[in-house]
Design an enzyme around this catalytic site. Structure first.
Site, mmCIF file in Angstrom:
data_model
loop_
_atom_site.group_PDB
_atom_site.id
_atom_site.type_symbol
_atom_site.label_atom_id
_atom_site.label_comp_id
_atom_site.label_asym_id
_atom_site.label_seq_id
_atom_site.Cartn_x
_atom_site.Cartn_y
_atom_site.Cartn_z
ATOM 1 N N ASN A 90 0.620 1.194 11.847
ATOM 2 C CA ASN A 90 0.474 2.517 11.235
ATOM 3 C C ASN A 90 -0.907 3.077 11.543
ATOM 4 O O ASN A 90 -1.702 2.443 12.236
ATOM 5 C CB ASN A 90 0.732 2.435 9.722
ATOM 6 C CG ASN A 90 -0.214 1.458 9.057
ATOM 7 O OD1 ASN A 90 -1.416 1.661 9.033
ATOM 8 N ND2 ASN A 90 0.329 0.352 8.548
ATOM 9 N N ASP A 115 5.249 -8.358 -0.394
ATOM 10 C CA ASP A 115 4.371 -7.395 -1.070
ATOM 11 C C ASP A 115 3.187 -8.172 -1.649
ATOM 12 O O ASP A 115 3.304 -8.841 -2.679
ATOM 13 C CB ASP A 115 5.131 -6.640 -2.165
ATOM 14 C CG ASP A 115 4.302 -5.462 -2.682
ATOM 15 O OD1 ASP A 115 3.093 -5.647 -2.962
ATOM 16 O OD2 ASP A 115 4.849 -4.354 -2.789
HETATM 17 O O1 C5P Z 1 4.638 0.162 -2.167
HETATM 18 P P1 C5P Z 1 3.495 0.719 -1.370
HETATM 19 O O2 C5P Z 1 3.423 0.162 0.007
HETATM 20 O O3 C5P Z 1 3.414 2.206 -1.366
HETATM 21 O O4 C5P Z 1 2.215 0.246 -2.176
HETATM 22 C C1 C5P Z 1 0.918 0.423 -1.690
HETATM 23 C C2 C5P Z 1 0.039 -0.615 -2.243
HETATM 24 O O5 C5P Z 1 0.668 -1.899 -2.120
HETATM 25 C C3 C5P Z 1 -1.265 -0.743 -1.491
HETATM 26 O O6 C5P Z 1 -2.267 -1.150 -2.393
HETATM 27 C C4 C5P Z 1 -0.961 -1.797 -0.443
HETATM 28 O O7 C5P Z 1 -2.141 -2.475 -0.052
HETATM 29 C C5 C5P Z 1 -0.024 -2.714 -1.208
HETATM 30 N N1 C5P Z 1 0.980 -3.379 -0.383
HETATM 31 C C6 C5P Z 1 0.952 -4.743 -0.236
HETATM 32 N N2 C5P Z 1 1.905 -5.384 0.494
HETATM 33 C C7 C5P Z 1 2.895 -4.697 1.070
HETATM 34 C C8 C5P Z 1 2.942 -3.301 0.939
HETATM 35 C C9 C5P Z 1 1.971 -2.664 0.205
HETATM 36 O O8 C5P Z 1 0.042 -5.387 -0.758
HETATM 37 N N3 C5P Z 1 3.806 -5.330 1.797
#
Ligand code: C5P
Length: 414
Positions: free
Chosen positions: A214, A310
């Site tokens: 990204n 996540d």
């Molecule tokens: O759910 P989303 O990706 O929008 O959430 C963003 C937050 O979650 C950010 O703080 C990002 O660093 C974290 N994140 C994570 N692992 C993932 C996706 C997002 O720690 N696989």
């Protein structure tokens, strides 16, 4: 020379050593400064080399010592003006009576005095000399002149002197000099805390030469890491692939994929007081990575992806969890989506920003909306480093508020 005397803590220190018996103490000072994460470039006057060899300082600082304004090879590597620009702080310790006189007189006849004139950084001096020399009217007048120009004078202190006399003129001990240099950090709102920050994008490989990634540059996460460091934290920065220099004084762990970032974060999270997930982690990763480069044969190519771990939610779900802070990059309904994420991932605080064309990613400025259970604060559009400082101040405030025991219920009379 700048007249600023403290914040932010300097990470690139030009240490001037002038001729005096206290020069041996400066060797210990270099060691202490490096332990605190500073880069130290030592510049010695001729007189200083009579007391301690440049080799001692070279070994301790990890950099060749500069002694001569007319050294062609050293000048070619880093010219004296460049050296003066490199420094975030110039500290002359010990500063002899002669050096103070030359600095007050604006001399530029050796490398150290030239660097002091040419730098925009604050100049601090730690005088060291015989008590009569210190008390002499000319030395005192020079010190007043320097102080009036914004030079910070540290010490001297009283005690027994190398000459056998007792009185004011001893250089401050390295520990005291270090305490003065890092005072802002030691009193910072995150002093003594361990903070783990993840930053940058991840890369999910499709085959040996291609990956899904990204537009994250890592700039916000790196700015947050530097701001947390300046607030006194011990910072571990887990970074995806970015082209940014590591801010001085912190530990950096480089990773590529979401799975590697997950492992790296969990490898250090056990001792963390605060976790800030500022990385743009992939949400989906290829089910498998092709062993060889995928050939351009089929008209239509379908990629099979599954959810990446996540990291943020997994940290928030730990039994002994740190204060957990997430970021939410949203293209629409920013507050609504961020609030939902705060609750769903069981976060302590979330920093939301609007992304899209011309917004947030790979830019120098940004704005944030901070949300936590029962509170919100908007941080206006500004440079990422200024924004990071405001953000860290709020994180520190909320962290300490969350640590306060809940107020005891008011006993009901009756
Ligand atoms: O759910 P989303 O990706 O929008 O959430 C963003 C937050 O979650 C950010 O703080 C990002 O660093 C974290 N994140 C994570 N692992 C993932 C996706 C997002 O720690 N696989």
């Amino acid at each position: 020379m700048s007249t600023a005397t403290s914040l932010p803590v300097a990470r690139r220190i030009l240490l001037g050593v002038t001729g005096g018996i206290a020069a041996y103490k400066s060797a210990d000072l270099v060691r202490r400064l490096r332990e605190r994460g500073a880069e130290v470039q030592v510049v010695m006057t001729d007189g200083a080399t009579k007391f301690v060899t440049p080799l001692t300082f070279q070994a301790l600082s990890g950099r060749p010592v500069r002694t001569d304004l007319w050294d062609d090879a050293a000048e070619a590597a880093m010219g004296h003006i460049e050296l003066a620009r490199w420094a975030e702080l110039v500290l002359v310790a010990p500063a002899s009576a002669d050096f103070l006189a030359r600095l007050a007189g604006g001399h530029a006849d050796d490398l150290l005095s030239t660097a002091c004139l040419a730098t925009a950084a604050p100049v601090w001096v730690a005088p060291a000399m015989n008590r009569e020399m210190w008390a002499d009217a000319s030395t005192q007048a020079n010190v007043r002149t320097l102080a009036a120009r914004g030079v910070r004078v540290l010490g001297p202190t009283e005690g027994s002197q190398a000459c056998g006399e007792t009185g004011p003129g001893r250089m401050l001990e390295p520990e005291a000099l270090c305490a003065a240099l890092f005072a802002a950090e030691d009193a910072g709102p995150l002093a003594g805390l361990n903070v783990v920050i993840s930053a940058g994008p991840t890369r999910e490989p499709l085959d040996p030469v291609r990956f899904i990634s990204n537009r994250s540059s890592g700039k916000m996460g790196f700015a947050v890491a530097a701001a947390a460091r300046d607030a006194g934290a011990r910072v571990t920065l887990v970074s995806g692939p970015v082209s940014l220099a590591t801010p001085a004084g912190l530990v950096r762990v480089d990773v590529e994929t979401a799975a590697q970032m997950y492992a790296a974060v969990h490898g250090v999270i056990g001792t963390a007081d605060i976790y800030i997930g500022a990385a743009a982690v992939a949400d989906y990763t290829p089910v498998c990575c092709a062993e060889y480069k995928i050939k351009k044969t089929a008209d239509c190519l379908e990629l099979s992806l599954h959810k990446a771990p996540d990291i943020l939610a997994s940290v928030a779900a730990l039994e002994r969890r740190p204060y957990t802070v997430g970021f939410a990059a949203e293209t629409n309904d920013v507050e609504k989506h961020a609030l939902a994420k705060l609750v769903r991932k069981r976060l302590d605080l979330i920093a939301a920003n609007e992304v899209g064309t011309d917004r947030a990613f790979d830019r120098e400025d940004n704005a944030l909306l901070l949300l936590w259970p029962g509170g919100r604060r908007e941080l206006a559009l500004q440079s990422k480093s200024a924004l990071a400082r405001e953000f860290v101040a709020v994180v520190a405030e909320r962290f300490h508020a969350a640590r306060q025991p809940a107020a005891a219920p008011v006993p009901v009379a009756g």
